[in-house]
Design a protein around this motif. Structure first.
Motif, PDB file in Angstrom:
ATOM      1  N   SER A 172      -6.438  -4.813  13.041  1.00 11.11           N
ATOM      2  CA  SER A 172      -6.081  -5.356  14.355  1.00 11.11           C
ATOM      3  C   SER A 172      -5.438  -6.730  14.228  1.00 11.11           C
ATOM      4  O   SER A 172      -4.467  -7.045  14.922  1.00 11.11           O
ATOM      5  N   SER A 173      -5.977  -7.560  13.339  1.00 10.69           N
ATOM      6  CA  SER A 173      -5.446  -8.912  13.162  1.00 10.69           C
ATOM      7  C   SER A 173      -4.037  -8.880  12.601  1.00 10.69           C
ATOM      8  O   SER A 173      -3.178  -9.677  12.993  1.00 10.69           O
ATOM      9  N   LEU A 174      -3.769  -7.964  11.659  1.00 15.35           N
ATOM     10  CA  LEU A 174      -2.427  -7.828  11.105  1.00 15.35           C
ATOM     11  C   LEU A 174      -1.444  -7.486  12.213  1.00 15.35           C
ATOM     12  O   LEU A 174      -0.346  -8.052  12.276  1.00 15.35           O
ATOM     13  N   LEU A 175      -1.823  -6.610  13.102  1.00 14.66           N
ATOM     14  CA  LEU A 175      -0.952  -6.260  14.230  1.00 14.66           C
ATOM     15  C   LEU A 175      -0.660  -7.484  15.104  1.00 14.66           C
ATOM     16  O   LEU A 175       0.479  -7.698  15.515  1.00 14.66           O
ATOM     17  N   LEU A 176      -1.670  -8.311  15.361  1.00 15.49           N
ATOM     18  CA  LEU A 176      -1.484  -9.484  16.218  1.00 15.49           C
ATOM     19  C   LEU A 176      -0.580 -10.561  15.571  1.00 15.49           C
ATOM     20  O   LEU A 176       0.156 -11.246  16.262  1.00 15.49           O
ATOM     21  N   VAL A 177      -0.659 -10.714  14.237  1.00 16.95           N
ATOM     22  CA  VAL A 177       0.148 -11.765  13.589  1.00 16.95           C
ATOM     23  C   VAL A 177       1.511 -11.283  13.149  1.00 16.95           C
ATOM     24  O   VAL A 177       2.376 -12.089  12.803  1.00 16.95           O
ATOM     25  N   ARG A 178       1.750  -9.985  13.187  1.00 20.04           N
ATOM     26  CA  ARG A 178       3.010  -9.409  12.679  1.00 20.04           C
ATOM     27  C   ARG A 178       4.255 -10.129  13.220  1.00 20.04           C
ATOM     28  O   ARG A 178       5.192 -10.381  12.464  1.00 20.04           O
ATOM     29  N   PRO A 179       4.315 -10.477  14.505  1.00 18.08           N
ATOM     30  CA  PRO A 179       5.525 -11.168  15.003  1.00 18.08           C
ATOM     31  C   PRO A 179       5.770 -12.543  14.366  1.00 18.08           C
ATOM     32  O   PRO A 179       6.887 -13.051  14.424  1.00 18.08           O
ATOM     33  N   PHE A 180       4.751 -13.129  13.752  1.00 17.01           N
ATOM     34  CA  PHE A 180       4.880 -14.465  13.171  1.00 17.01           C
ATOM     35  C   PHE A 180       5.145 -14.445  11.661  1.00 17.01           C
ATOM     36  O   PHE A 180       5.298 -15.493  11.059  1.00 17.01           O
ATOM     37  N   LEU A 181       5.125 -13.251  11.082  1.00 16.63           N
ATOM     38  CA  LEU A 181       5.312 -13.143   9.624  1.00 16.63           C
ATOM     39  C   LEU A 181       6.785 -13.013   9.248  1.00 16.63           C
ATOM     40  O   LEU A 181       7.582 -12.526   9.969  1.00 16.63           O
TER      41      LEU A 181
END
Length: 181
Positions: A172-181
């Motif tokens: 879930s956390s990976l999905l939330l930060v994906r736009p910032f990577l």
């Protein structure tokens, strides 16, 4: 009033277990439609998770033994929020203890319920950047078995798709930060 907008009425509440990390209770409720029933709930103070990203775009994760899963899971560093503690304080402590890194730039990217069917636990997600490897990291908790690993976001996504043991808070956390990577 719209259906479902009126909260249920609490008729009775019983604490069945008081633990170190969570409590377990059973509540008797009367729903707006007048039906009554019992609901079991794990009461948890919540947690905070860091998604640490190195300068070259690698994710700092841990492989940690989890008793309930009977094995080692790939996870982002995280911890339980202590009484009267801000989630940002929790996550700053946990990234250092679990990985030996300190982040100099933080961004809160969201939060989510872990399992709202039976728990009130909420996880707060932070992107951790501008990392510094500590010369002397703080000691890990005595009951933790943790190994730090580095993966690209693509490698972590592939591990998830291939069924490697990755916990749900990390997915879930990976999905939330994906736009910032």
């Amino acid at each position: 009033m719209a259906v479902g907008s009126e909260p249920p009425q609490l008729l009775k509440q019983k604490l069945l277990y008081h633990g170190r990390k969570f409590n377990f209770e059973v509540s008797r409720l009367r729903l707006p439609n007048r039906a009554e029933g019992e609901w079991e709930c794990i009461r948890h103070p919540g947690g905070a998770v860091a998604v640490p990203v190195t300068e070259d775009g690698k994710l700092v994760l841990v492989k940690q033994y989890r008793f309930a899963a009977q094995g080692r899971l790939i996870e982002f560093p995280a911890g339980t929020i202590e009484p009267d503690e801000d989630p940002a304080t929790t996550v700053e402590r946990e990234i250092q203890e679990e990985t030996g890194y300190r982040a100099h730039r933080w961004r809160k990217v969201g939060k989510f319920f872990v399992a709202p069917g039976y728990s009130d636990e909420v996880i707060h997600v932070f992107l951790a950047q501008d990392l510094e490897k500590l010369e002397t990291p703080p000691p890990q908790d005595h009951d933790e078995d943790i190994e730090t690993i580095l993966m690209t976001p693509q490698e972590l996504e592939q591990a998830i798709l291939e069924g490697e043991p990755v916990d749900s808070k990390s997915i879930s956390s990976l999905l939330l930060v994906r736009p910032f990577l």
